[in-house]
Design an enzyme around this catalytic site. Structure first.
Site, mmCIF file in Angstrom:
data_model
loop_
_atom_site.group_PDB
_atom_site.id
_atom_site.type_symbol
_atom_site.label_atom_id
_atom_site.label_comp_id
_atom_site.label_asym_id
_atom_site.label_seq_id
_atom_site.Cartn_x
_atom_site.Cartn_y
_atom_site.Cartn_z
ATOM 1 N N ASP A 133 -9.628 -24.906 27.559
ATOM 2 C CA ASP A 133 -10.666 -23.912 27.864
ATOM 3 C C ASP A 133 -11.707 -23.962 26.741
ATOM 4 O O ASP A 133 -11.664 -24.851 25.882
ATOM 5 C CB ASP A 133 -10.050 -22.513 28.023
ATOM 6 C CG ASP A 133 -9.441 -22.001 26.725
ATOM 7 O OD1 ASP A 133 -9.433 -22.758 25.729
ATOM 8 O OD2 ASP A 133 -8.978 -20.843 26.707
ATOM 9 N N GLU A 192 -1.989 -16.066 32.982
ATOM 10 C CA GLU A 192 -3.173 -16.906 32.798
ATOM 11 C C GLU A 192 -4.353 -16.398 33.627
ATOM 12 O O GLU A 192 -5.490 -16.432 33.175
ATOM 13 C CB GLU A 192 -2.871 -18.369 33.134
ATOM 14 C CG GLU A 192 -1.994 -19.082 32.115
ATOM 15 C CD GLU A 192 -2.622 -19.148 30.719
ATOM 16 O OE1 GLU A 192 -3.851 -19.060 30.606
ATOM 17 O OE2 GLU A 192 -1.872 -19.275 29.734
ATOM 18 N N CYS A 245 -5.805 -22.428 7.797
ATOM 19 C CA CYS A 245 -5.649 -23.300 8.970
ATOM 20 C C CYS A 245 -4.580 -24.377 8.743
ATOM 21 O O CYS A 245 -4.642 -25.128 7.754
ATOM 22 C CB CYS A 245 -6.989 -23.964 9.296
ATOM 23 S SG CYS A 245 -6.854 -25.082 10.689
ATOM 24 N N TYR A 287 -7.725 -25.792 33.809
ATOM 25 C CA TYR A 287 -7.092 -25.160 32.644
ATOM 26 C C TYR A 287 -5.784 -24.457 33.044
ATOM 27 O O TYR A 287 -4.736 -24.675 32.437
ATOM 28 C CB TYR A 287 -8.054 -24.141 32.002
ATOM 29 C CG TYR A 287 -7.344 -23.264 31.002
ATOM 30 C CD1 TYR A 287 -7.092 -23.728 29.720
ATOM 31 C CD2 TYR A 287 -6.880 -21.997 31.356
ATOM 32 C CE1 TYR A 287 -6.398 -22.956 28.800
ATOM 33 C CE2 TYR A 287 -6.184 -21.217 30.453
ATOM 34 C CZ TYR A 287 -5.948 -21.702 29.177
ATOM 35 O OH TYR A 287 -5.245 -20.936 28.295
#
Ligand code: SF4
Length: 374
Positions: free
Chosen positions: A162, A61, A226, A144
């Protein structure tokens, strides 16, 4: 606290949770099911996903902050080979870590990573904590990253919001949230916390990351593919282009600099940057102003122009002209007496071990080759 306007006039506000709850009740279940089933079929195969280990999540991350996945993968693998555990990394030499980070940019992340793992060793017996408060105390970990670690490594129902997740939810709800606005991120966090499935919080967050990176793209989202299209208000109202709200980009100031690679014999002059500030602790060649005493020494030299490089930082842009100056003097020749040299001369073998900022790496590598043949 700023509110964002919803396309149909409804507002998500910081003060009232009604709108969040209503939206979550109406759409949360379907979004969660559709997203996770898509994730099960199409999740990106990323090296940090094979083991749910807090150290690996932390490492990946931090590396992924402001950096593309494809760029991060080789760095992540090399780091794990060199420092397989948090304890290994906590005991690492600072310069070796900066060197391994070389080229990944945003070097403060490497220093934060080191500070964070050392704090984990000193304050948490080497075990990364799972509480948000404890995680936020660690350098480089914001809301985050804390959410990502808590959900992915510990299976806790924590949101990881984020700019990409703000973009996705801005479109799903047709709300004019801005990805960089912290108040808006908090509002999206409130919403995500209401829809995150308690049995698969890490997968849900990673599915959102994948959706933002591969389908719900900043420009030209691929709505036809999607998985949550049927719950997307922006798609339904044919207003995808309106979301998220775009803040006009601020123009970055441009600094024009001249970098001097000064050599004598098989050596080049380098300096280490201060421990604080931009590119802290990295090595560099001389900048024109700093090398003026040398240039005025009148030593015979051959000059070669190396062209111009452009480097974009978060808040400014460097345009760097490169000039190689090969001094035609005996390598034992010293600087003029009045020049208190802050740097030192190094040969190609040492030069290639020193961490340099991304903008100078190509010139550094070329010099390693050139000096090796002197
Ligand atoms: S339908 Fe389009 S705009 Fe809506 S979430 Fe999916 S990709 Fe994004």
């Amino acid at each position: 606290m700023k509110d964002a306007t919803k396309g149909d006039g409804v507002r998500f506000s910081a003060e009232s949770s009604t709108a969040y709850s209503e939206w979550a009740l109406q759409h949360g279940g379907e979004i969660s099911v559709m997203l996770l089933s898509w994730f099960d079929r199409s999740a990106r195969n990323l090296p940090w996903r094979s083991v749910r280990d807090p150290y690996r999540v932390l490492l990946s991350e931090l590396m992924l902050q402001q950096t593309q996945v494809a760029t991060v993968i080789p760095y992540y693998k090399r780091f794990l080979l060199q420092w397989p555990t948090l304890l290994d990394l906590a005991g690492a030499d600072d310069q070796a870590v900066l060197k391994a980070w070389e080229g990944l940019g945003y070097y403060s992340r490497a220093r934060n990573l080191l500070a964070a793992v050392r704090a984990v060793v000193e304050q948490h017996d080497g075990v990364i904590p799972c509480g948000e408060k404890d995680l936020l105390q660690l350098k480089g970990i914001g809301e985050y990253t804390a959410g990502a670690i808590r959900s992915i490594a510990f299976g806790l129902p924590a949101a990881a919001v984020d700019g990409n997740v703000v973009r996705v939810f801005s479109r799903l709800t047709a709300t004019t949230w801005q990805p960089a606005d912290l108040a808006h991120r908090r509002q999206v966090r409130t919403l995500v916390e209401k829809v995150i499935p308690p049995d698969r919080p890490g997968d849900f967050n990673e599915a959102l990351m994948d959706l933002g990176a591969t389908i719900c793209l900043p420009q030209n989202p691929v709505c036809a593919d999607c998985p949550v299209r049927s719950s997307c208000r922006a798609f339904e109202t044919a207003s995808v282009a309106r979301f998220p709200d775009k803040k006009p980009a601020r123009e970055k100031p441009v600094e024009q600099r001249t970098c001097l690679m000064i050599t004598k014999g098989g050596l080049v002059h380098v300096n280490r940057r201060p421990d604080h500030g931009l590119l802290a602790g990295l090595y560099e060649f001389d900048w024109h102003d700093g090398a003026l005493p040398l240039l005025s020494a009148g030593w015979p030299a051959v000059r070669t122009e190396l062209g111009q490089l452009r480097h974009v930082f978060t808040h400014k842009i460097w345009l760097v002209d490169g000039l190689r100056i090969d001094l035609m003097v005996n390598p034992d020749t010293n600087w003029p007496d009045h020049f208190d040299d802050p740097g030192r001369w190094v040969g190609p073998d040492e030069l290639k071990t020193l961490p340099f900022p991304k903008v100078l790496i190509q010139w550094r590598d070329d010099l390693v080759v050139a000096l090796s043949s002197v």
